[in-house]
Design a protein around this motif. Sequence first.
Motif, PDB file in Angstrom:
ATOM      1  N   ALA A   1       6.152   7.641  23.594  1.00 10.68           N
ATOM      2  CA  ALA A   1       4.766   7.290  23.930  1.00 10.68           C
ATOM      3  C   ALA A   1       4.168   6.366  22.880  1.00 10.68           C
ATOM      4  O   ALA A   1       3.457   5.403  23.204  1.00 10.68           O
ATOM      5  CB  ALA A   1       3.930   8.559  24.075  1.00 10.68           C
ATOM      6  N   TYR A   2       4.453   6.639  21.606  1.00 11.86           N
ATOM      7  CA  TYR A   2       3.869   5.803  20.553  1.00 11.86           C
ATOM      8  C   TYR A   2       4.508   4.410  20.564  1.00 11.86           C
ATOM      9  O   TYR A   2       3.801   3.405  20.404  1.00 11.86           O
ATOM     10  CB  TYR A   2       4.049   6.450  19.183  1.00 11.86           C
TER      11      TYR A   2
ATOM     12  N   LEU B   1       2.617  13.348  15.739  1.00 13.58           N
ATOM     13  CA  LEU B   1       3.018  12.322  14.778  1.00 13.58           C
ATOM     14  C   LEU B   1       1.946  12.177  13.701  1.00 13.58           C
ATOM     15  O   LEU B   1       0.779  11.940  14.010  1.00 13.58           O
ATOM     16  CB  LEU B   1       3.194  10.980  15.486  1.00 13.58           C
ATOM     17  N   ASP B   2       2.333  12.331  12.425  1.00  7.20           N
ATOM     18  CA  ASP B   2       1.369  12.092  11.356  1.00  7.20           C
ATOM     19  C   ASP B   2       1.350  10.601  11.025  1.00  7.20           C
ATOM     20  O   ASP B   2       2.076   9.806  11.607  1.00  7.20           O
ATOM     21  CB  ASP B   2       1.681  12.952  10.123  1.00  7.20           C
ATOM     22  N   GLU B   3       0.514  10.209  10.079  1.00 11.20           N
ATOM     23  CA  GLU B   3       0.345   8.788   9.772  1.00 11.20           C
ATOM     24  C   GLU B   3       1.618   8.171   9.207  1.00 11.20           C
ATOM     25  O   GLU B   3       1.922   6.998   9.465  1.00 11.20           O
ATOM     26  CB  GLU B   3      -0.822   8.595   8.795  1.00 11.20           C
ATOM     27  N   SER B   4       2.377   8.934   8.437  1.00  8.53           N
ATOM     28  CA  SER B   4       3.637   8.415   7.897  1.00  8.53           C
ATOM     29  C   SER B   4       4.635   8.136   9.018  1.00  8.53           C
ATOM     30  O   SER B   4       5.324   7.109   9.020  1.00  8.53           O
ATOM     31  CB  SER B   4       4.239   9.404   6.895  1.00  8.53           C
ATOM     32  N   ALA B   5       4.701   9.054   9.983  1.00  9.38           N
ATOM     33  CA  ALA B   5       5.598   8.856  11.117  1.00  9.38           C
ATOM     34  C   ALA B   5       5.190   7.637  11.931  1.00  9.38           C
ATOM     35  O   ALA B   5       6.030   6.839  12.358  1.00  9.38           O
ATOM     36  CB  ALA B   5       5.614  10.109  11.997  1.00  9.38           C
ATOM     37  N   LYS B   6       3.880   7.464  12.129  1.00 10.89           N
ATOM     38  CA  LYS B   6       3.397   6.320  12.896  1.00 10.89           C
ATOM     39  C   LYS B   6       3.725   5.006  12.180  1.00 10.89           C
ATOM     40  O   LYS B   6       4.049   4.002  12.830  1.00 10.89           O
ATOM     41  CB  LYS B   6       1.892   6.441  13.123  1.00 10.89           C
TER      42      LYS B   6
END
Length: 222
Positions: A137-138, A86-91
């Motif tokens: 998980a996130y 997951l990149d920062e945009s996805a997070k």
Amino acid sequence: MQMQDLKKMRIAGLMATVLVLSACAGGAQRFYAEAGSEYDTGGFGDATMNNVLVMSGERDYMISLTKKFAADVQNTVNFAFDSAVLDESAKAVLRTQADWIRQFPEIRFRVYGHTDLVGSNSYNKSLGMRRAQAVVAYLSSQGISRSRLEAVVSYGETQPLVFTQEPNEQNRRTVTEVSGFVGKGKPSELHGKYAEVIFREYVGSAVPAQETVQPKVSGSGG
């Protein structure tokens, strides 16, 4: 008195009788009509009917809530080629999802993992699963119980948004959807949970909402 005058008098009398009868009928109709019926545009009782249909299982509550979830927040995130990271945009998108999910503790969710058409079906199925698991998980790290993410399903490469054999970021995604209510049972056994969600939304709608900017999802190609 001439015959013509008699005819005119009879016609006038007949018309007067018709008007009197019409007035009486109208008065009776108004008397027996429901109070406020003249203001009813045909939608009165729709909310109650909708709740009855949902609780009896005749209307799919999951479809309604899934549409609401997708309307309120971005329900997809994208991935780089051959990656489940997951990149920062996805997070950022998943944090908005988690905020929404926390407001509806009665609801369970399912995460679907997808890939583009590059690679074998078996490898892509595994990759799609890893992407969905990364999202679960996130969301869990944001305080969402894993018991509410009832299933993780991978569609692999079988449901592309863009049908192309080339690498495509839009196809490399996960989709979060409503899967049902917490606890088992038929809709009629939900003990008012659907009505509770709708009532909370109704009360919340009276509170002015702050304007938020939805983050854009971007990722590298390949």
